[in-house]
Motif scaffolding. Structure first.
Motif: not given
Length: 72
Positions: A21-31
């Motif tokens: 995963l990339d991002g932060e809590e509430g705004n995750w995205s898949l690598t």
């Protein structure tokens, strides 16, 4: 997450640390790695229209991620 004894937040931080995963809590995205092991982002909505319509993203994982996590 009761089965493994950690919170959902801890799971997401672990998946980020392992490169799924990339991002932060509430705004995750898949690598790309997350996609390769069966991670998916699906759009959900409340079934309403007009001003009441709300959508959100839901992450889901193929069970094979467990084996990948054991290898890392």
């Amino acid at each position: 997450m009761e089965k493994i004894g950690i919170t959902v937040k801890e799971v997401y931080l672990f998946l980020k640390d392992k490169g799924f995963l990339d991002g932060e809590e509430g705004n995750w995205s898949l690598t790309e790695l997350g996609k390769q092991v069966g991670g998916q982002i699906r759009q959900k909505d409340n079934g309403e229209g007009g001003f009441c319509r709300r959508t959100w993203s839901v992450l889901s994982w193929d069970e094979k991620i467990v084996n990948k996590l054991k290898m890392k």
